[in-house]
Design an enzyme around this catalytic site. Structure first.
Site, PDB file in Angstrom:
ATOM      1  N   LYS A  10       0.805  -1.208   0.002  1.00 18.01           N
ATOM      2  CA  LYS A  10      -0.034  -0.001  -0.090  1.00 18.01           C
ATOM      3  C   LYS A  10       0.882   1.323   0.035  1.00 18.01           C
ATOM      4  CE  LYS A  10      -0.303   1.883   3.487  1.00 18.01           C
ATOM      5  NZ  LYS A  10      -0.091   2.730   4.685  1.00 18.01           N
ATOM      6  N   ASP A 138      -5.458   0.068   9.004  1.00 19.01           N
ATOM      7  CA  ASP A 138      -5.565  -0.239   7.426  1.00 19.01           C
ATOM      8  C   ASP A 138      -6.034  -1.348   7.025  1.00 19.01           C
ATOM      9  OD1 ASP A 138      -3.844   2.091   7.028  1.00 19.01           O
ATOM     10  OD2 ASP A 138      -2.049   1.213   6.878  1.00 19.01           O
TER      11      ASP A 138
END
Length: 290
Positions: A10, A138
């Site tokens: 990410k 996340d």
């Protein structure tokens, strides 16, 4: 039951952070995208439950409940209930640890998908996403693993602007950047803009347009405190900003990985090759972000 799932890195193209609330959580606004490089999670039959690691960063992964893949398996078992046939989970760790790339959360999301496919194929992504979200800020975003805007504590997800294909170079100086320490340092000087999102375009047509918008309208509020704690991050940022291929240079997440957006694949390849030659001690990877 021999299955494999990719766990992409990410990258936070921007990360606006507010001051802590009464429970100590920080509201955020972030544009997250995902790379075509990352870790791999595998599942296979076993006589007894097992978790193993391999890959260049595998030895740094704890095999206890502190590991997000193990925790993902635990919450999946609780969701299923009843007896579960034994299996072996194998994490091939190719991303640096504590690197601002969401590696642990992405690994957990991949593990949840694997367990679903192997043991409970009737479960949907909607069934699994709350499990991923329970594992960290996340978690839900990395479970979806596509470009999105994350707000609130990271759990409020919405569609990102339509983005072009983005070619980038990721660089980590080989220094961990623990999230908790970076947030504590940030609390000493919270950005006045807080977690307010920037004006958001409907779409961005090119890498150049994307980089220009990010440079003018957005920031990473954790970059300065992370650099103060780990000066090697500043070395990476400085090296990237000196190179002609870099359209935008920024740190991802709470660091220590930094990225440079480039105009195209050829520019990214040239930049990565030059950095690898200049600093063989750094982790350098060319990638595409989507």
């Amino acid at each position: 039951m021999r299955l494999s799932a990719f766990a992409p890195a990410k990258v936070n193209l921007f990360l606006h952070v507010g001051g802590p609330d009464v429970e100590g959580y920080h509201p955020i606004s972030s544009l997250m995208v995902f790379a075509d490089i990352g870790d791999q999670v595998n599942i296979q039959p076993s006589d007894a439950p097992a978790f193993e690691t391999s890959g260049p960063f595998g030895r740094a992964i704890p095999d206890s409940g502190d590991n997000l893949v193990v925790r993902a398996a635990q919450v999946f078992h609780r969701r299923l209930g009843g007896p579960i046939p034994p299996y072996r989970l194998i994490l091939e760790k190719h991303l640096p640890i504590a690197a601002g790339l969401g590696g642990g959360s992405s690994d957990a999301g991949a593990a949840l998908r694997l367990l679903r496919d192997a043991l409970a194929p009737t479960l949907s992504d909607d069934d699994l996403e709350p499990l991923a979200a329970s594992l960290g800020a996340d978690g839900a975003a990395c479970f979806r693993a596509r470009a999105l805007i994350a707000e609130g504590r990271g759990e409020q997800l919405s569609s990102a602007p339509r983005l072009p294909e983005l070619n980038a170079v990721l660089v980590n100086p080989g220094a961990p950047s623990p999230t908790g320490a970076v947030y504590r340092a940030y609390d000493a000087g919270v950005h006045p803009g807080g977690a307010a999102p920037p004006p958001m375009p409907d779409h961005l047509e090119s890498a150049e347009e994307t980089a220009a918008w990010l440079a003018v309208a957005t920031r990473n509020d954790l970059e300065a405190p992370a650099v103060a704690l780990e000066p090697r991050i500043a070395e990476v940022l400085s090296a990237l900003r000196e190179e002609p291929e870099s359209l935008l240079v920024r740190m991802s997440g709470s660091g220590a990985t930094c990225f440079a957006l480039c105009a195209g694949d050829i520019e990214a390849e040239g930049l990565a090759e030059r950095l690898e030659a200049m600093r063989p001690d750094w982790w350098v990877r060319r990638c595409r972000l989507t």
